[in-house]
Design an enzyme around this catalytic site. Structure first.
Site, PDB file in Angstrom:
ATOM      1  N   SER A 182      -0.359  -6.088   4.995  1.00  0.00           N
ATOM      2  CA  SER A 182       0.248  -5.297   3.924  1.00  0.00           C
ATOM      3  C   SER A 182       1.733  -5.611   3.788  1.00  0.00           C
ATOM      4  O   SER A 182       2.480  -5.567   4.768  1.00  0.00           O
ATOM      5  CB  SER A 182       0.068  -3.800   4.204  1.00  0.00           C
ATOM      6  OG  SER A 182      -1.266  -3.415   4.065  1.00  0.00           O
ATOM      7  N   ASP A 219       3.418   1.838  -4.673  1.00  0.00           N
ATOM      8  CA  ASP A 219       3.227   1.446  -3.270  1.00  0.00           C
ATOM      9  C   ASP A 219       4.065   0.222  -2.910  1.00  0.00           C
ATOM     10  O   ASP A 219       3.569  -0.751  -2.346  1.00  0.00           O
ATOM     11  CB  ASP A 219       1.753   1.190  -2.948  1.00  0.00           C
ATOM     12  CG  ASP A 219       1.506   1.101  -1.435  1.00  0.00           C
ATOM     13  OD1 ASP A 219       2.397   1.507  -0.675  1.00  0.00           O
ATOM     14  OD2 ASP A 219       0.434   0.614  -1.034  1.00  0.00           O
ATOM     15  N   HIS A 259       3.518   2.140   1.927  1.00  0.00           N
ATOM     16  CA  HIS A 259       2.746   2.682   3.050  1.00  0.00           C
ATOM     17  C   HIS A 259       3.087   1.992   4.367  1.00  0.00           C
ATOM     18  O   HIS A 259       2.646   2.435   5.432  1.00  0.00           O
ATOM     19  CB  HIS A 259       1.238   2.629   2.767  1.00  0.00           C
ATOM     20  CG  HIS A 259       0.619   1.267   2.838  1.00  0.00           C
ATOM     21  ND1 HIS A 259       0.357   0.500   1.728  1.00  0.00           N
ATOM     22  CD2 HIS A 259       0.194   0.527   3.880  1.00  0.00           C
ATOM     23  CE1 HIS A 259      -0.202  -0.632   2.089  1.00  0.00           C
ATOM     24  NE2 HIS A 259      -0.303  -0.650   3.400  1.00  0.00           N
TER      25      HIS A 259
END
Length: 496
Positions: free
Chosen positions: A243, A167, A137
């Site tokens: 992230s 992911d 992402h």
């Protein structure tokens, strides 16, 4: 002029003398000869026993060493994505709202660029190429990628591979500098709640930051966010921008990749989640070799089941994964696996949940043979399944599912939900009918109650799936109780 200078010199001298007197008054004896004034930085803040201070300093030195050693391999990942905005019906109309109405009909969707940032960690070097691990992402949809090192240097990045299910993504950049460090990957299987950890990354754009906490839990399910990983939970502060950054143990080893947070405000609330690094190690090789992850596939639809389900399946108080449906012609079906089997072991390893089994089957290589232990009608069976590569066009074809619906035990609570007052009716309840399957062609409807299969009465899930055993009979019809009466469906023949 000379007089003016004389007065100026006198004034400055007076000011200097006055400042000296004030300074003497503040640092020496008071106006009335009282005790001296002590400044805050002239005495120790607190009195700490030497032995205790050594312990704390040793811990602090450890954190410094980990940070200094690993931060140079932690990067900021700046990305640009191309987005498409809906057509603007007013884009060709002057600001005073007059124009040609026909122009509105010819308006086209607009493309625009959206910038974002995340984090990453350098995990491998091959010659002059360095590979950065991050989240899908963050970089999976990027049209332009820029890698920023801890020392401020910037490099153009290239997407090597990305995977939405896990992911994760791998990005590469080129550098002649052989001193750029590569992070060491640890063993996430050894992580336990209470372990000290550090989270690194670029939260909110503050590049190469470090936060410290503990491992709060392991094995957290990611099904709620569409991720097949079991997550490591930590209370180390993780915010937007973290992230893709690494979660690190006290040995300076990467044990996870920070991925998401549970928050009502969008900020850190001590609920951060990282993908265990052991789940990712093979994917790094897959990305470099093939540009993608090649998942293994056996062709079974798995669901978590409650104790009511387990009791009706005769597997109460056992851990495992329930095969609610099976793909016709799949490796599992060819090996003899049936809808209704309860899978308890894979290659001698205990299966505790659906997420675990999905993850472990996905890690199996196409062409390998795996041993599955299943419970069927209370009996144990071991099946050898030849694993194939998972292809989305096949795994997403629900028309191949057998029997094409989810069966639910007819408990007292289910009777109440569907409004069944007749206590004499026994069977199983139909739920989630899939299009173009056998169940759909036989016109099965949600909340219908199957009372018999091929004329044989069924009162629980074990009896239902036993009656639908494709190894014994490849055709099926159902007796369905609905609206106070029973109908028998036509017969469906399964093409294997």
């Amino acid at each position: 002029m000379k007089t003016w200078k004389k007065y100026l010199v006198a004034a400055v001298s007076s000011a200097v003398l006055a400042f000296a007197l004030i300074s003497f008054s503040l640092t020496g004896v008071g106006v009335h000869g009282s005790a001296a004034t002590a400044f805050a930085d002239s005495t120790p803040a607190v009195s700490i026993p030497a032995e205790s201070l050594k312990v704390v300093e040793a811990l602090q030195n450890s954190f410094r060493a980990i940070s200094n050693g690993l931060l140079p391999s932690v990067v900021e990942v700046d990305v640009t994505e191309k987005k498409t905005a809906p057509a603007n019906p007013f884009e060709n109309i002057p600001f005073f709202f007059f124009g040609n109405p026909n122009q509105q009909q010819n308006s086209k969707p607009r493309e625009y660029e959206q910038k974002g940032l995340g984090s990453g960690v350098i995990v491998r070097r091959s010659g002059k190429t360095l590979y950065v691990l991050t989240n899908n992402h963050v970089a999976g949809s990027a049209t332009e990628i820029k890698i920023k090192l801890n020392d401020g240097r910037e490099f153009p990045g290239k997407l090597v591979g990305a995977d939405e299910r896990m992911d994760i993504a791998l990005v590469s950049f080129i550098s002649d500098d052989s001193s750029i460090p590569v992070a060491k990957l640890g063993d996430s299987d050894k992580v336990q709640p209470g372990d000290i950890c550090l989270a690194m990354g670029a939260p909110l754009g503050y590049r190469q930051s470090v936060t410290q906490g503990i491992i709060s839990a392991t094995g957290r399910s990611g099904s709620g966010i569409g991720n097949v990983s079991d997550f490591i939970q930590t209370d180390a502060a993780i915010n937007q921008g973290n992230s893709g950054g690494p979660l690190v143990n006290i040995y300076g080893e990467v044990i996870g990749i920070n991925t998401w947070i549970a928050s009502s405000s969008g900020g850190s609330q001590g609920l951060g989640f990282s993908i265990p690094i052991n789940n990712i190690k093979q994917a790094i090789d897959d990305f470099i070799r093939d540009g993608k992850i090649s998942y293994g596939w056996m062709g079974v639809s798995l669901v978590e089941v409650s104790e009511d389900f387990k009791q009706s399946l005769k597997v109460q108080n056992l851990e495992g994964a329930f095969a609610s449906q099976i793909f016709i012609g799949s490796p599992a079906q060819k090996a003899g696996m049936q809808a209704g089997d309860f899978i308890t072991e894979l290659n001698g390893h205990q299966v505790k949940s659906v997420d675990q089994l999905v993850r472990e089957v996905g890690n199996l290589r196409a062409g390998t043979t795996a041993q599955f232990t299943v419970l069927r009608n209370g009996k144990k069976t071991v099946l050898s399944v030849n694993i194939e590569e998972r292809k989305s066009e096949i795994s997403a074809d629900d028309s191949k599912l057998w029997p094409g619906f989810i069966a639910v035990p007819l408990t007292d609570s289910v009777r109440e939900q569907i409004g069944l007052d007749d206590k004499g009716v026994k069977g199983v309840v139909v739920s989630n009918v899939y299009e173009k399957t056998a169940a759909a062609y036989l016109s099965l409807q949600p909340n219908g109650i199957i009372t018999a299969v091929n004329g044989k009465s069924v009162s629980n899930l074990a009896e239902l799936y036993s009656a639908m055993d494709l190894s014994k009979n490849n055709s099926v019809n159902f007796d369905i109780y609905t609206n106070g009466g029973t109908i028998t469906t036509s017969t469906y023949k399964v093409k294997k």
